[in-house]
Design an enzyme around this catalytic site. Structure first.
Site: not given
Ligand SMILES: [Zn+2]
Length: 168
Positions: A46, A51, A92-93, A134-135, A138
């Site tokens: 995701g 991000q 997480c990226l 989670h997204e 963000h």
């Molecule tokens: Zn993330």
């Protein structure tokens, strides 16, 4: 199509709250393509626009093993959280190499716009439900690390700064 640089925690830009997309047009569709390419390239499941330092409410997700089930959520809105609280190990990226357990609800019903600008509703559970929560976090300026203890947050910040110094 381009790969976009991903912000790393604790970059303050990850705390910005995303604004709604006013119109789903070619610009937005091009951004979605770049975000998807960036997510697949980084082997993520995701990615939120936040991000990649774009503060608009756009998310791409693909939790499939075959990496061919891209889901796009524009202006996503959680209508309902359902089921029990589940503890899942998340990564997480924006926080590469760090994994820790976060509690979330096991089900979610969400409304969003698709790439075509049409509104849709989706009920999800399991990994997809966790990923959606989670997204969406963000987009509100929240990273999963924020749910961990102060001690862990401090430790992770230290690790991330070291990592970014090494790769700089
Ligand atoms: Zn993330």
């Amino acid at each position: 199509m381009a790969l976009l640089p991903i912000l790393h925690y604790p970059d303050v830009r990850l705390k910005k709250v995303a604004r709604p997309v006013a119109r789903v047009d070619e610009r937005v569709r091009a951004l979605v393509k770049d975000m998807a390419a960036t997510m697949y390239d980084a082997d993520g499941i995701g990615l939120a626009a936040t991000q990649v330092d774009v503060h608009e409410q756009i998310i791409v997700i693909d939790v499939s093993a075959t990496r061919d089930e891209l889901k796009v959520f524009i202006n996503p809105e959680i209508l309902e959280l359902t089921g029990e609280t589940v503890a899942t190990e998340e990564g997480c990226l924006s926080v590469p190499g760090i994994y820790d357990v976060v509690e979330r609800r096991e089900g979610v019903r969400v409304r969003a716009l698709g790439e075509d600008g049409e509104s849709f509703e989706l009920s999800a559970d399991g990994l997809l439900a966790v990923c959606i929560q989670h997204e969406i976090d963000h987009l509100k300026g929240r990273v999963f690390v924020d749910y961990l203890s102060q001690l862990k947050q401090t430790r992770i910040k230290g690790k991330m700064r070291k990592l970014d110094r090494q790769s700089a």
